[in-house]
Design a protein around this motif. Sequence first.
Motif, PDB file in Angstrom:
ATOM      1  N   THR A   1       0.846  -1.195   0.000  1.00 37.54           N
ATOM      2  CA  THR A   1       0.000   0.000   0.000  1.00 37.54           C
ATOM      3  C   THR A   1       0.879   1.242   0.000  1.00 37.54           C
ATOM      4  N   LEU A   2       0.583   2.179  -0.903  1.00 40.76           N
ATOM      5  CA  LEU A   2       1.372   3.406  -0.994  1.00 40.76           C
ATOM      6  C   LEU A   2       0.544   4.508  -1.629  1.00 40.76           C
ATOM      7  N   ASP A   3       1.105   5.708  -1.675  1.00 40.28           N
ATOM      8  CA  ASP A   3       0.402   6.806  -2.334  1.00 40.28           C
ATOM      9  C   ASP A   3       0.732   6.786  -3.825  1.00 40.28           C
ATOM     10  N   LEU A   4       0.168   7.722  -4.567  1.00 39.98           N
ATOM     11  CA  LEU A   4       0.364   7.751  -6.022  1.00 39.98           C
ATOM     12  C   LEU A   4       1.748   8.310  -6.345  1.00 39.98           C
TER      13      LEU A   4
ATOM     14  N   ASN B   1       5.268 -10.643  -7.338  1.00 41.30           N
ATOM     15  CA  ASN B   1       3.935 -11.206  -7.077  1.00 41.30           C
ATOM     16  C   ASN B   1       3.024 -10.254  -6.306  1.00 41.30           C
ATOM     17  N   ALA B   2       3.504  -9.062  -5.993  1.00 35.83           N
ATOM     18  CA  ALA B   2       2.728  -8.150  -5.143  1.00 35.83           C
ATOM     19  C   ALA B   2       1.816  -7.247  -5.962  1.00 35.83           C
ATOM     20  N   LYS B   3       0.620  -7.015  -5.419  1.00 34.65           N
ATOM     21  CA  LYS B   3      -0.306  -6.047  -6.012  1.00 34.65           C
ATOM     22  C   LYS B   3      -0.076  -4.682  -5.358  1.00 34.65           C
ATOM     23  N   VAL B   4      -0.047  -3.645  -6.171  1.00 38.77           N
ATOM     24  CA  VAL B   4       0.099  -2.292  -5.656  1.00 38.77           C
ATOM     25  C   VAL B   4      -1.286  -1.754  -5.312  1.00 38.77           C
ATOM     26  N   VAL B   5      -1.447  -1.301  -4.074  1.00 38.89           N
ATOM     27  CA  VAL B   5      -2.720  -0.763  -3.599  1.00 38.89           C
ATOM     28  C   VAL B   5      -2.514   0.709  -3.255  1.00 38.89           C
ATOM     29  N   VAL B   6      -3.196   1.582  -3.963  1.00 43.71           N
ATOM     30  CA  VAL B   6      -3.095   3.015  -3.672  1.00 43.71           C
ATOM     31  C   VAL B   6      -3.886   3.319  -2.405  1.00 43.71           C
ATOM     32  N   ASP B   7      -3.293   4.062  -1.520  1.00 42.96           N
ATOM     33  CA  ASP B   7      -3.958   4.407  -0.261  1.00 42.96           C
ATOM     34  C   ASP B   7      -5.242   5.186  -0.536  1.00 42.96           C
TER      35      ASP B   7
ATOM     36  N   LYS C   1      -4.454   6.717 -15.252  1.00 45.93           N
ATOM     37  CA  LYS C   1      -3.071   6.299 -15.509  1.00 45.93           C
ATOM     38  C   LYS C   1      -2.696   5.109 -14.640  1.00 45.93           C
ATOM     39  N   TYR C   2      -3.157   5.126 -13.397  1.00 44.98           N
ATOM     40  CA  TYR C   2      -2.888   4.021 -12.472  1.00 44.98           C
ATOM     41  C   TYR C   2      -4.195   3.295 -12.146  1.00 44.98           C
ATOM     42  N   ARG C   3      -4.926   2.986 -13.199  1.00 46.44           N
ATOM     43  CA  ARG C   3      -6.270   2.427 -13.052  1.00 46.44           C
ATOM     44  C   ARG C   3      -6.285   1.161 -12.201  1.00 46.44           C
ATOM     45  N   GLN C   4      -5.430   0.212 -12.519  1.00 45.54           N
ATOM     46  CA  GLN C   4      -5.452  -1.060 -11.803  1.00 45.54           C
ATOM     47  C   GLN C   4      -5.068  -0.884 -10.332  1.00 45.54           C
ATOM     48  N   GLN C   5      -4.083  -0.030 -10.056  1.00 45.50           N
ATOM     49  CA  GLN C   5      -3.661   0.192  -8.668  1.00 45.50           C
ATOM     50  C   GLN C   5      -4.764   0.874  -7.856  1.00 45.50           C
ATOM     51  N   VAL C   6      -5.498   1.782  -8.509  1.00 46.23           N
ATOM     52  CA  VAL C   6      -6.595   2.463  -7.832  1.00 46.23           C
ATOM     53  C   VAL C   6      -7.754   1.492  -7.593  1.00 46.23           C
ATOM     54  N   LEU C   7      -8.058   0.657  -8.581  1.00 40.46           N
ATOM     55  CA  LEU C   7      -9.120  -0.333  -8.406  1.00 40.46           C
ATOM     56  C   LEU C   7      -8.761  -1.330  -7.310  1.00 40.46           C
ATOM     57  N   ASN C   8      -7.487  -1.650  -7.156  1.00 41.56           N
ATOM     58  CA  ASN C   8      -7.060  -2.524  -6.056  1.00 41.56           C
ATOM     59  C   ASN C   8      -7.392  -1.899  -4.706  1.00 41.56           C
ATOM     60  N   ALA C   9      -7.281  -0.564  -4.619  1.00 38.48           N
ATOM     61  CA  ALA C   9      -7.592   0.127  -3.367  1.00 38.48           C
ATOM     62  C   ALA C   9      -9.069   0.028  -3.027  1.00 38.48           C
ATOM     63  N   VAL C  10      -9.926   0.045  -4.059  1.00 38.99           N
ATOM     64  CA  VAL C  10     -11.368  -0.058  -3.825  1.00 38.99           C
ATOM     65  C   VAL C  10     -11.713  -1.416  -3.223  1.00 38.99           C
ATOM     66  N   GLU C  11     -11.036  -2.447  -3.678  1.00 41.44           N
ATOM     67  CA  GLU C  11     -11.342  -3.807  -3.245  1.00 41.44           C
ATOM     68  C   GLU C  11     -10.604  -4.188  -1.965  1.00 41.44           C
ATOM     69  N   SER C  12      -9.380  -3.709  -1.782  1.00 42.91           N
ATOM     70  CA  SER C  12      -8.520  -4.167  -0.690  1.00 42.91           C
ATOM     71  C   SER C  12      -8.951  -3.582   0.658  1.00 42.91           C
TER      72      SER C  12
END
Length: 432
Positions: free
Chosen positions: A218-221, A235-241, A364-375
Amino acid sequence: MPLTSQSIRNVLEIKDLNIKFHEDSYLKTVDGCEALIIPAVLTYLPPRCINCGFDNLVKNGFNTNMIIVPSLVHRPTYLALKRQRFLCRECHTTFDAQTNYIWQNYQISQPVRQLILSETARNQSNKDIAQRYHVSDKTVQRIIDEEASQHQQYAKDQLPKHLAFDEFASVDKKMSFIWCDSDRHTIGEILAYRTSRYIKAYFCGFSLKARMNVETITLDLNAGYINLVTELFSNAKVVVDRFHIVQMANRSLNQIRIQVMKTLDKTDKKYKFMKHEWKQFLRPMGKLEKVLPQYHKSVDYYETDLNLVTEGLALNHNFETAYETYQDIMTALRTHNMALFDQTLRAYHQLDNPMDTTIKSFKKYRQQVLNAVESPYSNGYLGGTIGRIKKIKNAAFGFRNWLNYINRIKIQLQWLHPVRQTVRNIKVPRPI
C-alpha cells in the motif's frame, strides 16, 4: 536484619544481601546541589580470583563510589557504597566486589537506569529526563544506544505478506523512507533516504523467496515507488492508499467550487453558503437533509441542505458534473464497488476544470486504484505513526544526529511500546 535496613532496601530496590547499612544518612552538597547521602558497605569473600581463577585471595581495603539511586523527592540521592577490595596473591592483581545492583564501571544504579529507559518511551526530550533523574543528557542518550544494541533489524529471510510504504521529513529537512507490516501494525524499518536506488539496495538484501511472498503493498500515487514495487516484488499487487484518492477528489471539487463562487457577488446568499458551508458539498448526498428545513446562518433563513447544495450546483454545469463524479467515487470507496469506480472513470469526459487532472491520474494508475477499492488495507496506521514521529521531533526541538533520531523513534514506537500482536480478522478477547 534491622527494620530500618530493610526499609532502605525496599526504597532503593536493593536485592543484594551483601550490601549492608551501618550508618545514618546525611545531607551533603554535591556538584553545587544539596543531596541525600546513604552510606553502605558491599563486602563478601569471592570463591576465586576473577583474573587467574585461583582462590588465594585476601581483603585489601575499600573503594568508595557515589551511586545515583532513586529519589523520593526532587533532591538527588546517592548511595555512598564502600566496595570491598581484594588482592590475589597468585597474579598480584586487585579487583572490587561486584553486585547486580550496579553494572561494572557504572555510577548509575539499575533501578534508575530502568526508570530513565521507561521515560524515553514517552514523548519528552532527553534534557527533561536527565534533569528529572539528576544525570546528563549524554547519559540518557547512552542508555538509549545501549538498548538499541539489544535489538536486531528485520530478519533478511522473511517479509510480511502485506506492506505499507510512505515517507516523512526527518533530519535537516531531508525525506526518509518508512515501511510497516499492514497486518500486525509494526514498523519494519526506517531508511535515511527515499531515493529509489537506496530503497532498492535495502530490499535486495532480502532473499528472493521472501520478496516473492509479499502479496500487497500500500502506498500513495508515487510513480517511483510503483515502478520499484513491480521490479522488486514480482507477485505483489500495488494498492493506492484510499486516503490519497479521497484527498485528490476533495481538493479538485473544492477548487471548482471556489472558481464558481468567485463568479458571484460577495453579498449573494449563494456565495455566502458556498464559502461558509463548503463541507456540505463534500458530504455524501444520502446524508444531506432533504425533508426538514433547518436554519442556516450563512443565508439567514430556513432551508434543507439538499436544496441549498442543488442551487449551488445549478450555477455551473461542469461543477454539477464534477460533483456527481465525486459522489460516485466516494460511494464506490465506501461500498468497495470496483464496477462503479471503473464505470465512473470510463464515463468521465473532459470538463476543463481541476477534476480532469485527478481523473487522469486515476486512469493512468487504473489497476492500482481499483485494487484500493477492493482491498481492506490502507496506510492509516502508517500515517498515524508518521504523525507521532513528528511529535517526537518537536518535543526534542529537532534532531541533528540521524542514529539518535531513529533510536528514539524505535524505542517509543516499537521496542518499549506494548504492541497488540493482532492479525486481521482475528479477534483478541478483551481482558476481564
